[in-house]
Design a protein around this motif. Structure first.
Motif, PDB file in Angstrom:
ATOM      1  N   LEU A   1       0.829  -1.202   0.000  1.00 17.96           N
ATOM      2  CA  LEU A   1       0.000   0.000   0.000  1.00 17.96           C
ATOM      3  C   LEU A   1       0.867   1.258   0.000  1.00 17.96           C
ATOM      4  O   LEU A   1       0.606   2.208  -0.753  1.00 17.96           O
ATOM      5  CB  LEU A   1      -0.928  -0.019   1.218  1.00 17.96           C
ATOM      6  CG  LEU A   1      -1.836   1.198   1.421  1.00 17.96           C
ATOM      7  CD1 LEU A   1      -2.763   1.382   0.226  1.00 17.96           C
ATOM      8  CD2 LEU A   1      -2.645   1.054   2.711  1.00 17.96           C
ATOM      9  N   ARG A   2       1.914   1.274   0.827  1.00 22.31           N
ATOM     10  CA  ARG A   2       2.795   2.443   0.861  1.00 22.31           C
ATOM     11  C   ARG A   2       3.511   2.634  -0.482  1.00 22.31           C
ATOM     12  O   ARG A   2       3.639   3.765  -0.982  1.00 22.31           O
ATOM     13  CB  ARG A   2       3.808   2.298   2.001  1.00 22.31           C
ATOM     14  CG  ARG A   2       3.204   2.435   3.388  1.00 22.31           C
ATOM     15  CD  ARG A   2       4.287   2.610   4.436  1.00 22.31           C
ATOM     16  NE  ARG A   2       5.125   1.420   4.543  1.00 22.31           N
ATOM     17  CZ  ARG A   2       4.894   0.414   5.377  1.00 22.31           C
ATOM     18  NH1 ARG A   2       3.827   0.458   6.180  1.00 22.31           N
ATOM     19  NH2 ARG A   2       5.715  -0.620   5.429  1.00 22.31           N
ATOM     20  N   MET A   3       3.983   1.523  -1.063  1.00 22.55           N
ATOM     21  CA  MET A   3       4.652   1.617  -2.365  1.00 22.55           C
ATOM     22  C   MET A   3       3.686   2.079  -3.440  1.00 22.55           C
ATOM     23  O   MET A   3       4.032   2.915  -4.299  1.00 22.55           O
ATOM     24  CB  MET A   3       5.256   0.260  -2.738  1.00 22.55           C
ATOM     25  CG  MET A   3       6.409  -0.170  -1.853  1.00 22.55           C
ATOM     26  SD  MET A   3       7.039  -1.807  -2.286  1.00 22.55           S
ATOM     27  CE  MET A   3       7.588  -1.502  -3.968  1.00 22.55           C
ATOM     28  N   ALA A   4       2.471   1.548  -3.433  1.00 21.58           N
ATOM     29  CA  ALA A   4       1.483   1.931  -4.443  1.00 21.58           C
ATOM     30  C   ALA A   4       1.109   3.396  -4.305  1.00 21.58           C
ATOM     31  O   ALA A   4       0.937   4.104  -5.303  1.00 21.58           O
ATOM     32  CB  ALA A   4       0.249   1.041  -4.315  1.00 21.58           C
ATOM     33  N   GLU A   5       0.967   3.854  -3.062  1.00 13.98           N
ATOM     34  CA  GLU A   5       0.623   5.259  -2.860  1.00 13.98           C
ATOM     35  C   GLU A   5       1.728   6.172  -3.397  1.00 13.98           C
ATOM     36  O   GLU A   5       1.467   7.159  -4.098  1.00 13.98           O
ATOM     37  CB  GLU A   5       0.403   5.530  -1.368  1.00 13.98           C
ATOM     38  CG  GLU A   5      -0.903   4.955  -0.828  1.00 13.98           C
ATOM     39  CD  GLU A   5      -1.047   5.181   0.665  1.00 13.98           C
ATOM     40  OE1 GLU A   5      -0.019   5.487   1.307  1.00 13.98           O
ATOM     41  OE2 GLU A   5      -2.170   5.035   1.173  1.00 13.98           O
ATOM     42  N   THR A   6       2.980   5.811  -3.083  1.00  8.44           N
ATOM     43  CA  THR A   6       4.102   6.638  -3.558  1.00  8.44           C
ATOM     44  C   THR A   6       4.194   6.609  -5.082  1.00  8.44           C
ATOM     45  O   THR A   6       4.330   7.661  -5.748  1.00  8.44           O
ATOM     46  CB  THR A   6       5.413   6.133  -2.939  1.00  8.44           C
ATOM     47  OG1 THR A   6       5.306   6.165  -1.516  1.00  8.44           O
ATOM     48  CG2 THR A   6       6.587   7.001  -3.382  1.00  8.44           C
ATOM     49  N   THR A   7       4.127   5.414  -5.668  1.00 10.32           N
ATOM     50  CA  THR A   7       4.263   5.279  -7.123  1.00 10.32           C
ATOM     51  C   THR A   7       3.116   5.962  -7.847  1.00 10.32           C
ATOM     52  O   THR A   7       3.325   6.686  -8.836  1.00 10.32           O
ATOM     53  CB  THR A   7       4.317   3.792  -7.499  1.00 10.32           C
ATOM     54  OG1 THR A   7       5.395   3.166  -6.803  1.00 10.32           O
ATOM     55  CG2 THR A   7       4.514   3.615  -8.992  1.00 10.32           C
ATOM     56  N   ALA A   8       1.900   5.720  -7.380  1.00  8.35           N
ATOM     57  CA  ALA A   8       0.736   6.278  -8.059  1.00  8.35           C
ATOM     58  C   ALA A   8       0.731   7.800  -7.977  1.00  8.35           C
ATOM     59  O   ALA A   8       0.429   8.483  -8.973  1.00  8.35           O
ATOM     60  CB  ALA A   8      -0.544   5.702  -7.448  1.00  8.35           C
ATOM     61  N   ARG A   9       1.071   8.353  -6.845  1.00  6.65           N
ATOM     62  CA  ARG A   9       1.067   9.812  -6.718  1.00  6.65           C
ATOM     63  C   ARG A   9       2.164  10.443  -7.592  1.00  6.65           C
ATOM     64  O   ARG A   9       1.948  11.485  -8.229  1.00  6.65           O
ATOM     65  CB  ARG A   9       1.252  10.212  -5.254  1.00  6.65           C
ATOM     66  CG  ARG A   9       0.026   9.924  -4.393  1.00  6.65           C
ATOM     67  CD  ARG A   9       0.121  10.635  -3.052  1.00  6.65           C
ATOM     68  NE  ARG A   9      -1.079  10.397  -2.258  1.00  6.65           N
ATOM     69  CZ  ARG A   9      -1.181   9.482  -1.306  1.00  6.65           C
ATOM     70  NH1 ARG A   9      -0.146   8.701  -1.039  1.00  6.65           N
ATOM     71  NH2 ARG A   9      -2.307   9.339  -0.637  1.00  6.65           N
ATOM     72  N   ASN A  10       3.334   9.817  -7.607  1.00  8.17           N
ATOM     73  CA  ASN A  10       4.411  10.339  -8.468  1.00  8.17           C
ATOM     74  C   ASN A  10       4.014  10.252  -9.936  1.00  8.17           C
ATOM     75  O   ASN A  10       4.319  11.161 -10.738  1.00  8.17           O
ATOM     76  CB  ASN A  10       5.703   9.571  -8.230  1.00  8.17           C
ATOM     77  CG  ASN A  10       6.298   9.856  -6.861  1.00  8.17           C
ATOM     78  OD1 ASN A  10       6.022  10.905  -6.269  1.00  8.17           O
ATOM     79  ND2 ASN A  10       7.115   8.946  -6.355  1.00  8.17           N
ATOM     80  N   ALA A  11       3.360   9.140 -10.302  1.00  9.80           N
ATOM     81  CA  ALA A  11       2.927   8.983 -11.692  1.00  9.80           C
ATOM     82  C   ALA A  11       1.900  10.042 -12.066  1.00  9.80           C
ATOM     83  O   ALA A  11       1.926  10.592 -13.177  1.00  9.80           O
ATOM     84  CB  ALA A  11       2.360   7.584 -11.907  1.00  9.80           C
ATOM     85  N   VAL A  12       0.979  10.338 -11.169  1.00 10.64           N
ATOM     86  CA  VAL A  12      -0.033  11.359 -11.446  1.00 10.64           C
ATOM     87  C   VAL A  12       0.616  12.734 -11.580  1.00 10.64           C
ATOM     88  O   VAL A  12       0.286  13.521 -12.500  1.00 10.64           O
ATOM     89  CB  VAL A  12      -1.102  11.358 -10.329  1.00 10.64           C
ATOM     90  CG1 VAL A  12      -2.006  12.588 -10.445  1.00 10.64           C
ATOM     91  CG2 VAL A  12      -1.939  10.099 -10.399  1.00 10.64           C
ATOM     92  N   ILE A  13       1.562  13.041 -10.689  1.00 12.33           N
ATOM     93  CA  ILE A  13       2.242  14.340 -10.760  1.00 12.33           C
ATOM     94  C   ILE A  13       3.002  14.476 -12.074  1.00 12.33           C
ATOM     95  O   ILE A  13       2.966  15.521 -12.758  1.00 12.33           O
ATOM     96  CB  ILE A  13       3.183  14.507  -9.559  1.00 12.33           C
ATOM     97  CG1 ILE A  13       2.371  14.597  -8.264  1.00 12.33           C
ATOM     98  CG2 ILE A  13       4.060  15.746  -9.730  1.00 12.33           C
ATOM     99  CD1 ILE A  13       3.217  14.576  -7.016  1.00 12.33           C
ATOM    100  N   SER A  14       3.706  13.393 -12.477  1.00 17.74           N
ATOM    101  CA  SER A  14       4.462  13.431 -13.725  1.00 17.74           C
ATOM    102  C   SER A  14       3.528  13.547 -14.924  1.00 17.74           C
ATOM    103  O   SER A  14       3.795  14.324 -15.865  1.00 17.74           O
ATOM    104  CB  SER A  14       5.318  12.168 -13.840  1.00 17.74           C
ATOM    105  OG  SER A  14       6.013  12.147 -15.062  1.00 17.74           O
ATOM    106  N   ALA A  15       2.420  12.794 -14.883  1.00 17.53           N
ATOM    107  CA  ALA A  15       1.469  12.852 -16.004  1.00 17.53           C
ATOM    108  C   ALA A  15       0.816  14.226 -16.083  1.00 17.53           C
ATOM    109  O   ALA A  15       0.558  14.740 -17.189  1.00 17.53           O
ATOM    110  CB  ALA A  15       0.415  11.758 -15.836  1.00 17.53           C
ATOM    111  N   GLN A  16       0.533  14.822 -14.952  1.00 18.99           N
ATOM    112  CA  GLN A  16      -0.055  16.163 -14.962  1.00 18.99           C
ATOM    113  C   GLN A  16       0.920  17.185 -15.557  1.00 18.99           C
ATOM    114  O   GLN A  16       0.513  18.084 -16.323  1.00 18.99           O
ATOM    115  CB  GLN A  16      -0.435  16.571 -13.527  1.00 18.99           C
ATOM    116  CG  GLN A  16      -1.662  15.858 -12.993  1.00 18.99           C
ATOM    117  CD  GLN A  16      -1.940  16.191 -11.543  1.00 18.99           C
ATOM    118  OE1 GLN A  16      -1.057  16.690 -10.840  1.00 18.99           O
ATOM    119  NE2 GLN A  16      -3.155  15.907 -11.091  1.00 18.99           N
TER     120      GLN A  16
END
Length: 353
Positions: free
Chosen positions: A112-127
């Motif tokens: 869960l911690r890894m997914a939260e970090t990865t997903a948030r970074n991916a969203v920031i990069s995609a934005q």
């Protein structure tokens, strides 16, 4: 002359003897009357105690019984042991299951911690990429519009085609960035799935812990312990027997907490009061004296508690004097001579409170 003196002396001695006998008889009658007026004597009295029936909360085979009749016991001392093997195996199984569930929950927490970090970074990069692509698209659109308005006058046909190509490329790049942003945002839903799984595993751990506690209580209950310091009056189980919940295994009592129940005629109740001193005679110890005091006077006759009441449907009535229970507090000596069930005689002094 000697004979006459002897007759006179004999007559004097006879009168003195009769007088003494009269005094003795009167004294006895007075003492008896005083006793009748100032004392109530009852021989219908017994020593009582709280007889505790010890039973089991679980079923199983009786493996041990380390105590026997008449043995002194202490509080929490083991009276009997019921076979614990199966209960211990179930407890060990639950503990292993709880450990496995905890490890799975910890692994899910890491995911869960890894997914939260990865997903948030991916969203920031995609934005960021989407914003950059949008800006390039907007710029390409302006350049094409200007070239389109000036084509064949100031802008050549080749430059117009170049601006059109740049607009199409910028539009394609913006669409790709938008799709990447949507995909990154969609992956945030995986975090919710993992979080629900993590919470569900927490509930599973709590449920298994409750089952472990229940099994620990079951294992503890298989060692039947004494609730008091006392004496084993009677045992009702032998090693190797199968016992069930609620089955009577032992009868015990505290020898220091005894009292006397005396059934007094209702015609004498008006003379009784709490606190009056009582002299106690025990048939088993004729040379010993015990004393006590009235602790409580019953509020109902003993006939009211009879197993088979005697109604009078025929109308024939015979008045019978009823008896009321009176509880007498008595101090037990150090050697505990007073035992439940002993017959005693009580003499209640009603002249003093």
């Amino acid at each position: 002359m000697p004979l006459q003196w002897m007759v006179v002396l004999w007559r004097c001695y006879r009168k003195i003897g009769l007088l003494c006998a009269g005094v003795i008889v009167i004294s006895i009658i007075a003492a008896w009357g005083y006793e009748r007026l100032h004392h109530i004597t009852e021989n219908d009295a017994r020593v009582r105690a709280d007889m505790i029936t010890v039973s089991s909360r679980v079923d199983g085979w009786a493996a041990e019984r380390p105590v026997t009749d008449g043995q002194k016991i202490h509080r929490d001392e083991v009276l009997a042991v019921i076979d614990q093997r199966e209960a211990r195996l179930k407890l060990a199984e639950l503990r292993a299951k709880a450990e496995s569930t905890r490890l799975k929950r910890e692994r899910t927490a890491i995911q869960l911690r890894m997914a939260e970090t990865t997903a948030r970074n991916a969203v920031i990069s995609a934005q960021a990429r989407h914003k950059s692509a949008s800006l390039r698209l907007e710029q390409a659109r302006r350049e094409f519009q200007r070239a389109d308005s000036l084509v064949e006058r100031i802008v050549s046909r080749e430059l117009w085609e170049q601006r059109q190509t740049e607009l199409r490329q910028a539009d394609a790049a913006e669409r790709t960035a938008s799709a990447a942003l949507a995909d990154a945002q969609a992956k945030l839903g995986d975090i919710d799935v993992l979080r629900k799984e993590y919470d569900g595993l927490g509930k599973d751990v709590a449920q298994i812990d409750a089952q472990i506690l229940e099994r620990e209580i079951d294992v503890t209950d298989r060692r039947v312990r004494s609730p008091i310091d006392g004496i084993v009056d009677q045992k009702f189980v032998q090693p190797g027997e199968y016992v069930i919940p609620g089955q009577r295994l032992f009868t015990i009592h505290d020898p220091k907490r005894v009292w006397i129940d005396a059934d007094v005629k209702e015609t004498k109740l008006s003379k009784l009061k709490s606190g009056q001193t009582v002299s106690i005679s025990v048939d088993a110890y004729p040379q010993r004296h015990f004393s006590g005091h009235i602790e409580r006077i019953g509020n109902a006759a003993t006939a009211e508690f009879a197993l088979l009441p005697s109604p009078n449907p025929s109308g024939n009535f015979t008045k019978i004097t009823q008896r009321v229970p009176v509880r007498i507090a008595v101090e037990q000596p150090d050697d505990n001579p007073l035992r439940p069930g002993m017959m005693v005689e009580v003499d209640i002094d009603i002249a003093r409170h």
